[in-house]
Scaffold this motif. Structure first.
Motif, PDB file in Angstrom:
ATOM      1  N   ASN A 171       0.862  -1.414  -0.172  1.00  0.00           N
ATOM      2  CA  ASN A 171       0.089  -0.043  -0.001  1.00  0.00           C
ATOM      3  C   ASN A 171       0.956   1.226   0.056  1.00  0.00           C
ATOM      4  OD1 ASN A 171      -2.876  -1.202   0.202  1.00  0.00           O
ATOM      5  ND2 ASN A 171      -1.942  -1.931   2.130  1.00  0.00           N
ATOM      6  N   ARG A 172       2.007   1.098   0.601  1.00  0.00           N
ATOM      7  CA  ARG A 172       2.784   2.432   0.909  1.00  0.00           C
ATOM      8  C   ARG A 172       4.221   2.261   0.793  1.00  0.00           C
ATOM      9  NH1 ARG A 172       0.024   1.152   5.277  1.00  0.00           N
ATOM     10  NH2 ARG A 172      -1.566   2.434   4.523  1.00  0.00           N
ATOM     11  N   ARG A 173       5.073   3.101   0.448  1.00  0.00           N
ATOM     12  CA  ARG A 173       6.602   2.962   0.593  1.00  0.00           C
ATOM     13  C   ARG A 173       7.102   2.533   1.804  1.00  0.00           C
ATOM     14  NH1 ARG A 173      11.218   5.335   1.941  1.00  0.00           N
ATOM     15  NH2 ARG A 173      13.117   5.061   0.861  1.00  0.00           N
ATOM     16  N   GLU A 174       6.261   2.900   2.929  1.00  0.00           N
ATOM     17  CA  GLU A 174       6.856   2.549   4.372  1.00  0.00           C
ATOM     18  C   GLU A 174       6.707   1.130   4.577  1.00  0.00           C
ATOM     19  OE1 GLU A 174       4.826   4.955   3.578  1.00  0.00           O
ATOM     20  OE2 GLU A 174       6.122   6.806   4.154  1.00  0.00           O
ATOM     21  N   ASP A 175       5.888   0.310   3.894  1.00  0.00           N
ATOM     22  CA  ASP A 175       6.177  -1.337   4.134  1.00  0.00           C
ATOM     23  C   ASP A 175       7.340  -1.629   3.913  1.00  0.00           C
ATOM     24  OD1 ASP A 175       3.260  -0.930   3.922  1.00  0.00           O
ATOM     25  OD2 ASP A 175       3.105  -1.865   2.091  1.00  0.00           O
ATOM     26  N   ILE A 176       8.243  -1.218   2.785  1.00  0.00           N
ATOM     27  CA  ILE A 176       9.441  -1.975   2.747  1.00  0.00           C
ATOM     28  C   ILE A 176      10.279  -1.481   3.653  1.00  0.00           C
ATOM     29  CG2 ILE A 176      10.360  -0.328   0.925  1.00  0.00           C
ATOM     30  CD1 ILE A 176      11.644  -2.546  -0.518  1.00  0.00           C
ATOM     31  N   VAL A 177      10.359  -0.255   4.125  1.00  0.00           N
ATOM     32  CA  VAL A 177      10.974   0.443   5.189  1.00  0.00           C
ATOM     33  C   VAL A 177      10.870  -0.219   6.591  1.00  0.00           C
ATOM     34  CG1 VAL A 177      11.460   2.504   6.462  1.00  0.00           C
ATOM     35  CG2 VAL A 177      11.089   2.756   4.029  1.00  0.00           C
ATOM     36  N   THR A 178       9.891  -0.761   6.923  1.00  0.00           N
ATOM     37  CA  THR A 178       9.215  -1.428   8.004  1.00  0.00           C
ATOM     38  C   THR A 178      10.122  -2.818   8.025  1.00  0.00           C
ATOM     39  OG1 THR A 178       7.115  -0.371   8.449  1.00  0.00           O
ATOM     40  CG2 THR A 178       7.634  -2.395   9.712  1.00  0.00           C
ATOM     41  N   LEU A 179       9.998  -3.383   6.945  1.00  0.00           N
ATOM     42  CA  LEU A 179      10.560  -4.612   6.710  1.00  0.00           C
ATOM     43  C   LEU A 179      12.089  -4.578   6.896  1.00  0.00           C
ATOM     44  CD1 LEU A 179       8.781  -6.244   3.579  1.00  0.00           C
ATOM     45  CD2 LEU A 179       8.451  -6.607   6.298  1.00  0.00           C
ATOM     46  N   THR A 509      -7.419   1.982  -8.579  1.00  0.00           N
ATOM     47  CA  THR A 509      -6.528   1.897  -7.049  1.00  0.00           C
ATOM     48  C   THR A 509      -5.438   0.856  -7.340  1.00  0.00           C
ATOM     49  OG1 THR A 509      -8.478   2.362  -5.840  1.00  0.00           O
ATOM     50  CG2 THR A 509      -6.729   1.244  -4.611  1.00  0.00           C
ATOM     51  N   LEU A 510      -5.661  -0.062  -8.071  1.00  0.00           N
ATOM     52  CA  LEU A 510      -4.662  -1.160  -8.544  1.00  0.00           C
ATOM     53  C   LEU A 510      -3.621  -0.397  -9.206  1.00  0.00           C
ATOM     54  CD1 LEU A 510      -6.761  -4.341  -9.303  1.00  0.00           C
ATOM     55  CD2 LEU A 510      -5.283  -4.077  -7.299  1.00  0.00           C
ATOM     56  N   ARG A 511      -3.851   0.578 -10.226  1.00  0.00           N
ATOM     57  CA  ARG A 511      -2.966   0.946 -11.148  1.00  0.00           C
ATOM     58  C   ARG A 511      -1.868   1.819 -10.368  1.00  0.00           C
ATOM     59  NH1 ARG A 511      -6.004   3.884 -13.996  1.00  0.00           N
ATOM     60  NH2 ARG A 511      -6.728   2.050 -15.227  1.00  0.00           N
ATOM     61  N   SER A 512      -2.692   2.711  -9.299  1.00  0.00           N
ATOM     62  CA  SER A 512      -1.758   3.719  -8.359  1.00  0.00           C
ATOM     63  C   SER A 512      -0.913   2.888  -7.577  1.00  0.00           C
ATOM     64  CB  SER A 512      -2.732   4.459  -7.584  1.00  0.00           C
ATOM     65  OG  SER A 512      -2.041   5.090  -6.634  1.00  0.00           O
ATOM     66  N   LYS A 513      -1.401   1.635  -7.020  1.00  0.00           N
ATOM     67  CA  LYS A 513      -0.317   0.828  -6.293  1.00  0.00           C
ATOM     68  C   LYS A 513       0.565   0.095  -7.169  1.00  0.00           C
ATOM     69  CE  LYS A 513      -3.706   0.401  -2.570  1.00  0.00           C
ATOM     70  NZ  LYS A 513      -4.561  -1.016  -1.659  1.00  0.00           N
ATOM     71  N   LEU A 514       0.312  -0.190  -8.030  1.00  0.00           N
ATOM     72  CA  LEU A 514       1.285  -0.911  -8.972  1.00  0.00           C
ATOM     73  C   LEU A 514       2.349   0.231  -9.416  1.00  0.00           C
ATOM     74  CD1 LEU A 514       2.097  -3.358 -10.890  1.00  0.00           C
ATOM     75  CD2 LEU A 514       0.525  -2.523 -12.650  1.00  0.00           C
ATOM     76  N   LYS A 515       1.911   1.335  -9.697  1.00  0.00           N
ATOM     77  CA  LYS A 515       3.040   2.231  -9.784  1.00  0.00           C
ATOM     78  C   LYS A 515       4.040   2.507  -8.702  1.00  0.00           C
ATOM     79  CE  LYS A 515       3.679   7.184 -11.524  1.00  0.00           C
ATOM     80  NZ  LYS A 515       3.155   8.205 -12.314  1.00  0.00           N
ATOM     81  N   LEU A 516       3.216   2.539  -7.672  1.00  0.00           N
ATOM     82  CA  LEU A 516       4.345   2.664  -6.310  1.00  0.00           C
ATOM     83  C   LEU A 516       5.120   1.536  -6.100  1.00  0.00           C
ATOM     84  CD1 LEU A 516       4.988   4.070  -3.543  1.00  0.00           C
ATOM     85  CD2 LEU A 516       2.952   2.724  -2.772  1.00  0.00           C
ATOM     86  N   THR A 517       4.656   0.238  -6.506  1.00  0.00           N
ATOM     87  CA  THR A 517       5.474  -0.965  -5.942  1.00  0.00           C
ATOM     88  C   THR A 517       6.603  -0.971  -7.161  1.00  0.00           C
ATOM     89  OG1 THR A 517       3.273  -2.140  -5.182  1.00  0.00           O
ATOM     90  CG2 THR A 517       5.281  -3.311  -6.221  1.00  0.00           C
ATOM     91  N   THR A 518       6.440  -0.471  -8.261  1.00  0.00           N
ATOM     92  CA  THR A 518       7.566  -0.612  -9.318  1.00  0.00           C
ATOM     93  C   THR A 518       8.389   0.537  -9.175  1.00  0.00           C
ATOM     94  OG1 THR A 518       5.791  -1.097 -11.135  1.00  0.00           O
ATOM     95  CG2 THR A 518       7.868  -0.334 -11.801  1.00  0.00           C
ATOM     96  N   ALA A 519       8.055   1.510  -8.411  1.00  0.00           N
ATOM     97  CA  ALA A 519       9.095   2.554  -8.113  1.00  0.00           C
ATOM     98  C   ALA A 519       9.947   2.214  -7.025  1.00  0.00           C
ATOM     99  CB  ALA A 519       8.514   3.975  -7.736  1.00  0.00           C
TER     100      ALA A 519
END
Length: 855
Positions: A171-179, A509-519
């Motif tokens: 959902n957000r960039r913070e997901d990978i930061v938390t991991l 919504t999927l398109r927006s999250k896909l763009k974030l995931t790719t970046a």
């Protein structure tokens, strides 16, 4: 330094940075002499061997790594290969993956213990510490406020951590930061792009080479199931759901009216059966709440769970024992009844509608006919959708439904393991079942979208669209895996109703999250027709790292690299812009630096752009340019060392470290004279701990230590030092260099543009009046007219080399005389002696030669 041609320098630079990524790994046991790419009964593929080396390097530098290769590339055996040498190994994963991990560990001959996320959420933690932790499907721990994350962070504070997830960002960039904070702590939020490329490893399916080819994923297709019929036009139900009266929230709960309406619309977009089930659950909850209010109590959400809501009935508890009394319940009851009556009205309309789910079943039949003989797996978020379609299709034969409640075929219930074995016998390592019990269409919920091998299938169907693009990739990844016998994997998605898409905006919504995931993490596979290519503008650090690796692999194959390098290797290559690329050793690790327009950088994007320019022909290397580059590299590395260990962040973790450091300074200052030497030693070790790399769990321990009282200063310092000793085996102790190794340049590849080579003539004359070979570059045929072993060449000799006898001569009437005549008037106007004018004419000739001689 040693001057070589550009091709050799490129090959040496590539070999230095790539190292032994493609070398075999260690043997399983010392007694046998099996090849080092064998792990028990498993033979690792080349891309897995490379991943083992890269993960190992990240472990040494950071104390952990995130391996987020695309789904189906064999991350499980990479993790077991990396963890093999650790004394104790713990696997943390969803409970449903327990059997899969035990089977894989048995094949790899690696002993492991298993703990589920569900157990961590209940506080059930392994009794003893582990030196190495593998966290599979790590995205389940992306929420730092959950109990499972806190328990996992405590375990990781005393171990090295390997995170596995093809979809670390939901959902957000913070997901990978938390991991990443599990082993990096607060520093995870401030990693540079270059550091991310070293601790986050992601390769696309194209990187999987060898005999186990992963199928290509065909362009996904929409499947139009037609208008929603049954007397309820496409926009009638959504309008009724949006017009629902506000629900009565539980005590101390929010309204949630809009969220409830959106959830019901998403269920309707999946199937009428899913909507009916959602409405019935809402009605049953309102019945339970009304019963409590009628008895004078207003329960909270937790107290309301005492009412057991079954499939068709509601078991009511004793309100007086379950919740405190509440006055003025009449108004609350009126609000509740109004909402319930509206729900019952919508439920009646949905119950009267027929044919919608039958059209969905008909669409699945069309897909089965199109791919006759190919197994198909269809995913849905809702068990009711799976059940409704199973009822419609079970008479077609070879159809099964699998949800959290178990599996069913036309003849009755079967176990989940039996259903998977019948559907995917090859992936399950089972014998093919008889045709009478085989399954070719598996309808399932997302319970099978993670950690399950279904590569016997060649088609995946999305019965509805999940809330995250990560879930879509997980679904497709069940069939597009190593070991598949299919050349191409196909995917279809049943198109949601137009009105539902307009309201809930599922696809947008999927398109927006896909763009974030790719970046953040890298490009995902083709998921939806309208999503393809939506995120290609920004490349993630992991993708940049793979692009750099591909360029260097092509360089390494271009020539034989040099070995046993005692002095820096220097070469020059023609390019469109000036700059350089250098391979340096920094703290025992090979680092690539690039420079363009006087700026030295480790940024992967700048490095990739410079590498792509550095493939030109060999030109003459300038000792002056090389010295200038060495000086720039030295200044850059010195600046990096000076900044090591500095925490500019203003986060809570950064403030905590500063607070602890202040307390250490106060303790040192007030130490008694006879104890100052001992306290100073402890204080220095404590500072090393505080400035070191601490994971989220270790930072929590530091927070407790910082607020602890009731102990002497020396005891408090010993506690901080003990925390650092527990971290010493996890990662390097400090943020700065720890090995003390002097940084040095291995390979320097200068980039010289044509314009730069042409214009250096009048600036780089040596003291004897000679022109440096650098001022002219190479002849168009690729050869140089100069001997690079000599310091320079007379300008007339340069002219002779370019122009054989009979051509133009330096100072001849053909050009030199004209040039002298041209400048005579200007010289007289500028004044000065005849000697000054002759000197100016000589400089003018040199400039003219530099501009007109062919390069």
């Amino acid at each position: 330094m040693r001057i070589v041609d550009a091709t050799t320098a490129r090959a040496t630079l590539a070999a230095a940075w790539l190292g032994t990524d493609d070398a075999p790994i260690k043997a399983v046991s010392g007694s046998d002499q099996r090849s080092r790419n064998v792990l028990g009964a498993v033979v690792l593929r080349p891309h897995q061997i490379s991943a083992v080396a890269r993960v190992g390097a990240a472990m040494e530098e950071f104390g952990g790594a995130l391996l987020c290769d695309a789904v189906g590339m064999g991350k499980t055996f990479v993790a077991l290969a990396v963890a093999r040498d650790a004394p104790q190994r713990l696997i943390v994963a969803p409970a449903m993956l327990r059997d899969m991990w035990r089977t894989a560990a048995s094949r790899a001959e690696v002993g492991v213990e298993f703990a589920s996320f569900e157990a961590l959420s209940r506080g059930r933690v392994p009794a003893h510490d582990s030196a190495f932790i593998v966290v599979d499907e790590a995205h389940h721990a992306r929420n730092p406020s959950t109990r499972r994350f806190r328990e996992l962070a405590a375990l990781a504070s005393r171990a090295r951590v390997l995170l596995l997830s093809a979809t670390p960002v939901h959902n957000r960039r913070e997901d990978i930061v938390t991991l990443l904070s599990l082993f990096l702590g607060a520093r995870a939020a401030s990693l540079t792009t270059a550091e991310i490329t070293r601790c986050v490893i992601r390769r696309e399916r194209a990187a999987a080479t060898g005999s186990s080819i992963i199928p290509l994923i065909a362009e996904p297709e929409w499947v139009d199931v037609g208008d929603r019929g049954g007397g309820t036009p496409d926009d009638t139900l959504p309008a009724l759901l949006l017009d629902l009266p506000p629900p009565l929230p539980v005590r101390n709960g929010g309204d949630g009216g809009a969220l409830i309406a959106h959830a019901l619309i998403r269920q309707w977009a999946s199937s009428d059966a899913a909507l009916r089930a959602g409405l019935r659950r809402r009605v049953k909850k309102s019945i339970a709440l009304a019963h409590a209010l009628e008895n004078g109590v207003y329960p909270s959400a937790r107290e309301l769970t005492a009412w057991v809501i079954g499939e068709d009935s509601v078991q009511l508890g004793f309100p007086s024992f379950l919740a405190p009394a509440h006055a003025n319940t009449a108004e609350l009851l009126a609000t509740l009844r109004e909402h319930r009556e509206a729900l019952c009205k919508v439920l009646g309309l949905v119950g009267a509608a027929e044919g919608d789910d039958r059209r969905r079943a008909s669409a699945l039949r069309d897909i089965r006919r199109k791919h006759a003989g190919v197994k198909i797996v269809a995913f849905s978020q809702y068990a009711e959708t799976v059940h409704a379609l199973f009822v419609e299709l079970m008479r077609d034969g070879e159809v099964a439904a699998l949800t959290s409640r178990g599996a069913r075929i036309a003849s009755g219930a079967i176990s989940r393991a039996d259903a998977i074995a019948r559907f995917a016998p090859a992936a399950s390592r089972q014998s093919p079942p008889p045709r009478s019990s085989a399954i070719s269409l598996l309808l399932t919920t997302d319970i099978l979208s993670e950690g399950v091998n279904l590569q016997d299938a060649g088609v995946v169907v999305h019965l509805d669209l999940p809330w995250t693009a990560a879930r879509l990739e997980q679904r497709v990844g069940r069939i597009a895996r190593m070991g598949s016998r299919h050349q191409t994997a196909f995917s279809y998605a049943l198109q949601p109703p137009v009105s539902a898409e307009a309201i809930v905006r599922i696809e947008a919504t999927l398109r927006s999250k896909l763009k974030l995931t790719t970046a953040v993490a890298g490009r995902m596979v083709n998921l939806l027709p309208t999503c393809n290519g939506a995120s290609d503008e920004t490349k993630s650090p992991a993708v940049l790292s793979e692009d750099i690796r591909r360029v260097l692999l092509s360089w390494r194959s271009g020539a034989e690299p040099l070995h046993d390098i005692a002095a820096p290797i220097v070469a020059a290559s023609g390019a469109t812009e000036c700059g350089f690329v250098a391979a340096c050793t920094v703290d025992g690790r090979v680092t690539l630096l690039s420079a363009s327009r006087e700026s030295v950088s480790e940024d992967p994007a700048e490095l990739l752009a410079t590498l792509r320019m550095a493939g030109g022909v060999t030109v003459d290397a300038s000792s002056q340019s090389a010295k200038k580059a060495f000086r720039a590299i030295e200044l850059h590395l010195a600046s990096s060392r000076a900044m090591a260990g500095v925490f500019p962040d203003r986060s809570a973790a950064g403030q905590l470290r500063r607070s602890v450091l202040r307390r250490i300074s106060v303790i040192t200052a007030r130490a008694r004279p006879h104890a100052r030497a001992h306290v100073a030693t402890l204080a220095e070790r404590a500072r090393t701990t505080v400035n070191g790399r601490l994971g989220a769990g270790a930072e929590s321990e530091l927070r407790v230590a910082a607020s602890s009282t009731g102990m002497s200063d020396e005891e408090w310092l010993r506690g901080i030092v003990l925390l650092g000793e527990r971290q010493s085996h996890v990662a390097r102790a400090t943020e700065g260099p720890s090995s003390g190794e002097i940084s040095r340049v291995i390979v320097l590849l200068l980039l010289r543009s044509k314009r730069e080579r042409r214009n250096r003539c009048h600036r780089q004359r040596n003291a004897d009046g000679l022109v440096s070979p650098l001022d002219y570059g190479s002849h168009p045929d690729g050869t140089s007219p100069f001997d690079s072993s000599q310091g320079g060449t007379n300008a007339n000799e340069v002219h002779e080399r370019f122009h054989p006898a009979g051509g133009r001569r330096w100072g001849s009437d053909n050009d030199g005389g004209l040039l002298a005549g041209y400048h005579s008037t200007r010289d007289r106007r500028r004044g000065g002696s005849a000697k000054d004018r002759a000197s100016r004419r000589g400089s003018a000739r040199e400039i003219w030669v530099a501009r007109h001689l062919p390069l």
